[in-house]
Structures are given as structure tokens and as C-alpha cells.
Design a protein around this motif. Structure first.
Motif, PDB file in Angstrom:
ATOM      1  N   ASN A   7       0.806  -1.224   0.000  1.00  0.00           N
ATOM      2  CA  ASN A   7       0.000   0.000   0.000  1.00  0.00           C
ATOM      3  C   ASN A   7       0.839   1.274   0.000  1.00  0.00           C
ATOM      4  O   ASN A   7       0.419   2.288  -0.539  1.00  0.00           O
ATOM      5  CB  ASN A   7      -0.951   0.012   1.204  1.00  0.00           C
ATOM      6  N   GLU A   8       1.994   1.201   0.632  1.00  0.00           N
ATOM      7  CA  GLU A   8       2.857   2.379   0.720  1.00  0.00           C
ATOM      8  C   GLU A   8       4.071   2.264  -0.203  1.00  0.00           C
ATOM      9  O   GLU A   8       4.842   3.207  -0.321  1.00  0.00           O
ATOM     10  CB  GLU A   8       3.329   2.579   2.165  1.00  0.00           C
ATOM     11  N   HIS A   9       4.253   1.089  -0.804  1.00  0.00           N
ATOM     12  CA  HIS A   9       5.350   0.835  -1.750  1.00  0.00           C
ATOM     13  C   HIS A   9       6.715   1.146  -1.140  1.00  0.00           C
ATOM     14  O   HIS A   9       7.584   1.728  -1.781  1.00  0.00           O
ATOM     15  CB  HIS A   9       5.135   1.612  -3.054  1.00  0.00           C
ATOM     16  N   MET A  10       6.887   0.760   0.112  1.00  0.00           N
ATOM     17  CA  MET A  10       8.131   1.021   0.839  1.00  0.00           C
ATOM     18  C   MET A  10       9.150  -0.073   0.558  1.00  0.00           C
ATOM     19  O   MET A  10       8.793  -1.217   0.287  1.00  0.00           O
ATOM     20  CB  MET A  10       7.849   1.094   2.345  1.00  0.00           C
ATOM     21  N   SER A  11      10.428   0.290   0.634  1.00  0.00           N
ATOM     22  CA  SER A  11      11.512  -0.681   0.494  1.00  0.00           C
ATOM     23  C   SER A  11      11.571  -1.540   1.759  1.00  0.00           C
ATOM     24  O   SER A  11      11.045  -1.165   2.816  1.00  0.00           O
ATOM     25  CB  SER A  11      12.846   0.041   0.312  1.00  0.00           C
ATOM     26  N   LYS A  12      12.264  -2.679   1.652  1.00  0.00           N
ATOM     27  CA  LYS A  12      12.417  -3.545   2.825  1.00  0.00           C
ATOM     28  C   LYS A  12      13.131  -2.798   3.956  1.00  0.00           C
ATOM     29  O   LYS A  12      12.776  -2.951   5.121  1.00  0.00           O
ATOM     30  CB  LYS A  12      13.180  -4.816   2.460  1.00  0.00           C
ATOM     31  N   ARG A  13      14.122  -2.014   3.614  1.00  0.00           N
ATOM     32  CA  ARG A  13      14.860  -1.252   4.630  1.00  0.00           C
ATOM     33  C   ARG A  13      13.941  -0.259   5.343  1.00  0.00           C
ATOM     34  O   ARG A  13      13.935  -0.165   6.570  1.00  0.00           O
ATOM     35  CB  ARG A  13      16.036  -0.534   3.977  1.00  0.00           C
ATOM     36  N   ALA A  14      13.134   0.464   4.571  1.00  0.00           N
ATOM     37  CA  ALA A  14      12.197   1.436   5.156  1.00  0.00           C
ATOM     38  C   ALA A  14      11.149   0.728   6.014  1.00  0.00           C
ATOM     39  O   ALA A  14      10.777   1.221   7.084  1.00  0.00           O
ATOM     40  CB  ALA A  14      11.533   2.254   4.057  1.00  0.00           C
ATOM     41  N   ILE A  15      10.695  -0.428   5.546  1.00  0.00           N
ATOM     42  CA  ILE A  15       9.714  -1.201   6.316  1.00  0.00           C
ATOM     43  C   ILE A  15      10.309  -1.624   7.647  1.00  0.00           C
ATOM     44  O   ILE A  15       9.665  -1.490   8.695  1.00  0.00           O
ATOM     45  CB  ILE A  15       9.221  -2.424   5.510  1.00  0.00           C
ATOM     46  N   TYR A  16      11.531  -2.117   7.619  1.00  0.00           N
ATOM     47  CA  TYR A  16      12.192  -2.544   8.857  1.00  0.00           C
ATOM     48  C   TYR A  16      12.212  -1.399   9.872  1.00  0.00           C
ATOM     49  O   TYR A  16      11.828  -1.576  11.029  1.00  0.00           O
ATOM     50  CB  TYR A  16      13.624  -3.026   8.565  1.00  0.00           C
ATOM     51  N   TYR A  17      12.637  -0.222   9.435  1.00  0.00           N
ATOM     52  CA  TYR A  17      12.728   0.912  10.358  1.00  0.00           C
ATOM     53  C   TYR A  17      11.355   1.388  10.809  1.00  0.00           C
ATOM     54  O   TYR A  17      11.189   1.822  11.957  1.00  0.00           O
ATOM     55  CB  TYR A  17      13.560   2.037   9.756  1.00  0.00           C
ATOM     56  N   GLN A  18      10.359   1.285   9.954  1.00  0.00           N
ATOM     57  CA  GLN A  18       8.990   1.626  10.352  1.00  0.00           C
ATOM     58  C   GLN A  18       8.499   0.655  11.426  1.00  0.00           C
ATOM     59  O   GLN A  18       7.870   1.052  12.394  1.00  0.00           O
ATOM     60  CB  GLN A  18       8.054   1.587   9.138  1.00  0.00           C
ATOM     61  N   LEU A  19       8.804  -0.624  11.251  1.00  0.00           N
ATOM     62  CA  LEU A  19       8.337  -1.637  12.196  1.00  0.00           C
ATOM     63  C   LEU A  19       8.957  -1.478  13.581  1.00  0.00           C
ATOM     64  O   LEU A  19       8.295  -1.739  14.584  1.00  0.00           O
ATOM     65  CB  LEU A  19       8.627  -3.045  11.658  1.00  0.00           C
ATOM     66  N   ILE A  20      10.232  -1.050  13.653  1.00  0.00           N
ATOM     67  CA  ILE A  20      10.886  -0.939  14.968  1.00  0.00           C
ATOM     68  C   ILE A  20      10.784   0.454  15.579  1.00  0.00           C
ATOM     69  O   ILE A  20      11.082   0.630  16.762  1.00  0.00           O
ATOM     70  CB  ILE A  20      12.368  -1.357  14.903  1.00  0.00           C
ATOM     71  N   SER A  21      10.359   1.425  14.800  1.00  0.00           N
ATOM     72  CA  SER A  21      10.339   2.805  15.278  1.00  0.00           C
ATOM     73  C   SER A  21       9.420   2.998  16.481  1.00  0.00           C
ATOM     74  O   SER A  21       8.306   2.478  16.516  1.00  0.00           O
ATOM     75  CB  SER A  21       9.882   3.733  14.147  1.00  0.00           C
ATOM     76  N   SER A  22       9.892   3.791  17.439  1.00  0.00           N
ATOM     77  CA  SER A  22       9.032   4.138  18.584  1.00  0.00           C
ATOM     78  C   SER A  22       7.926   5.096  18.144  1.00  0.00           C
ATOM     79  O   SER A  22       6.965   5.298  18.869  1.00  0.00           O
ATOM     80  CB  SER A  22       9.856   4.736  19.711  1.00  0.00           C
ATOM     81  N   TYR A  23       8.057   5.685  16.956  1.00  0.00           N
ATOM     82  CA  TYR A  23       7.002   6.527  16.386  1.00  0.00           C
ATOM     83  C   TYR A  23       6.170   5.745  15.378  1.00  0.00           C
ATOM     84  O   TYR A  23       5.224   6.262  14.803  1.00  0.00           O
ATOM     85  CB  TYR A  23       7.606   7.753  15.690  1.00  0.00           C
ATOM     86  N   GLY A  24       6.560   4.489  15.156  1.00  0.00           N
ATOM     87  CA  GLY A  24       5.869   3.629  14.202  1.00  0.00           C
ATOM     88  C   GLY A  24       5.199   2.469  14.902  1.00  0.00           C
ATOM     89  O   GLY A  24       4.468   2.651  15.873  1.00  0.00           O
ATOM     90  N   ASP A  25       5.540   1.273  14.465  1.00  0.00           N
ATOM     91  CA  ASP A  25       4.837   0.074  14.927  1.00  0.00           C
ATOM     92  C   ASP A  25       5.340  -0.508  16.241  1.00  0.00           C
ATOM     93  O   ASP A  25       4.641  -1.295  16.860  1.00  0.00           O
ATOM     94  CB  ASP A  25       4.902  -0.989  13.835  1.00  0.00           C
ATOM     95  N   MET A  26       6.564  -0.198  16.620  1.00  0.00           N
ATOM     96  CA  MET A  26       7.131  -0.621  17.903  1.00  0.00           C
ATOM     97  C   MET A  26       7.294  -2.129  18.053  1.00  0.00           C
ATOM     98  O   MET A  26       7.176  -2.666  19.152  1.00  0.00           O
ATOM     99  CB  MET A  26       6.322  -0.066  19.073  1.00  0.00           C
ATOM    100  N   PHE A  27       7.560  -2.832  16.955  1.00  0.00           N
ATOM    101  CA  PHE A  27       7.894  -4.251  17.060  1.00  0.00           C
ATOM    102  C   PHE A  27       9.336  -4.385  17.525  1.00  0.00           C
ATOM    103  O   PHE A  27      10.126  -3.446  17.411  1.00  0.00           O
ATOM    104  CB  PHE A  27       7.725  -4.957  15.701  1.00  0.00           C
ATOM    105  N   THR A  28       9.684  -5.551  18.031  1.00  0.00           N
ATOM    106  CA  THR A  28      11.077  -5.796  18.410  1.00  0.00           C
ATOM    107  C   THR A  28      11.900  -5.933  17.133  1.00  0.00           C
ATOM    108  O   THR A  28      11.362  -6.190  16.043  1.00  0.00           O
ATOM    109  CB  THR A  28      11.223  -7.095  19.240  1.00  0.00           C
ATOM    110  N   ARG A  29      13.209  -5.790  17.266  1.00  0.00           N
ATOM    111  CA  ARG A  29      14.099  -5.946  16.107  1.00  0.00           C
ATOM    112  C   ARG A  29      13.974  -7.359  15.526  1.00  0.00           C
ATOM    113  O   ARG A  29      13.975  -7.538  14.308  1.00  0.00           O
ATOM    114  CB  ARG A  29      15.530  -5.635  16.501  1.00  0.00           C
ATOM    115  N   SER A  30      13.854  -8.339  16.384  1.00  0.00           N
ATOM    116  CA  SER A  30      13.707  -9.724  15.941  1.00  0.00           C
ATOM    117  C   SER A  30      12.428  -9.909  15.131  1.00  0.00           C
ATOM    118  O   SER A  30      12.426 -10.562  14.082  1.00  0.00           O
ATOM    119  CB  SER A  30      13.716 -10.652  17.155  1.00  0.00           C
TER     120      SER A  30
END
Length: 107
Positions: free
Chosen positions: A75-98
Motif C-alpha cells: 500500500n505504501e510501496h516502501m523498500s524492505k529497509r524502510a519497512i524494517y525501520y517503520q516496524l521498529i520505530s518508537s514513532y511507528g509500529d514498535m515491534f522488536t528488532r527480531s
């Protein structure tokens, strides 16, 4: 024998909301906690929110991270790198790095 612990109505309501966010919105445990305590979200006490996230059972956090990653990819056409940082961001999804690594690896 199963021991049933009676939780307060606030704790039960927080747990119900937490299950909704985990199963329907595919949120991370940390994001759920913040949603539950936010005055712009559910407005539960920290005590009720902590109870709720501690008692979430049967949730695959890796699967939730992967579902979020799929959304960002398609939906957002983000790169894998951008997705990773979105997922771990404290302003984003807040998933663990793992969990984020799992999601990006399985895209």
C-alpha cells in the motif's frame, strides 16, 4: 484444576481491547500498551494496560509484524529497509528488532 482469577472490569475491558488490536489491527505488544494508555486512545490506567498485555495469549507477534510489513510493501510501496525501520520505530509500529527482521525476511 484451573484457577480462575477475577480481574476488575477495567482490566477485562483493557484485555478485550488489547485482543482487538492484536488480532484485527495486527499491532505489536508495545504499540498496544501505548494505545491502551493514551488519552487519545483508550485511556486505560497503566495498571490495566499492563495487565492486558501480560495476559494476551495465542498471539503471533512475528505474524503481526509480517502483516504490517505486507501492508507497507503493497500500500505504501516502501523498500524492505524502510519497512524494517517503520516496524521498529518508537514513532511507528514498535515491534522488536527480531520481529521486524522476521517480517522483512518473509516478505
Amino acid at each position: 484444576n484451573t484457577i480462575v482469577v477475577m480481574a476488575s472490569s477495567s482490566k477485562r475491558a483493557a484485555l478485550s481491547s488489547a485482543y482487538f488490536y492484536a488480532r484485527s489491527e495486527h499491532m505489536s505488544k508495545r504499540a498496544i500498551y501505548h494505545q491502551l494508555i493514551s488519552k487519545y486512545g483508550d485511556g486505560f490506567s497503566k495498571h490495566a494496560a499492563s495487565y492486558a498485555v501480560r495476559h494476551l495469549h495465542g498471539i503471533s507477534w512475528n505474524r503481526n509484524a509480517l502483516r504490517s510489513a505486507h501492508f507497507y510493501r503493497h500500500n505504501e510501496h516502501m523498500s524492505k529497509r524502510a519497512i524494517y525501520y517503520q516496524l521498529i520505530s518508537s514513532y511507528g509500529d514498535m515491534f522488536t528488532r527480531s520481529q521486524a527482521r522476521y517480517a522483512v525476511h518473509h516478505l
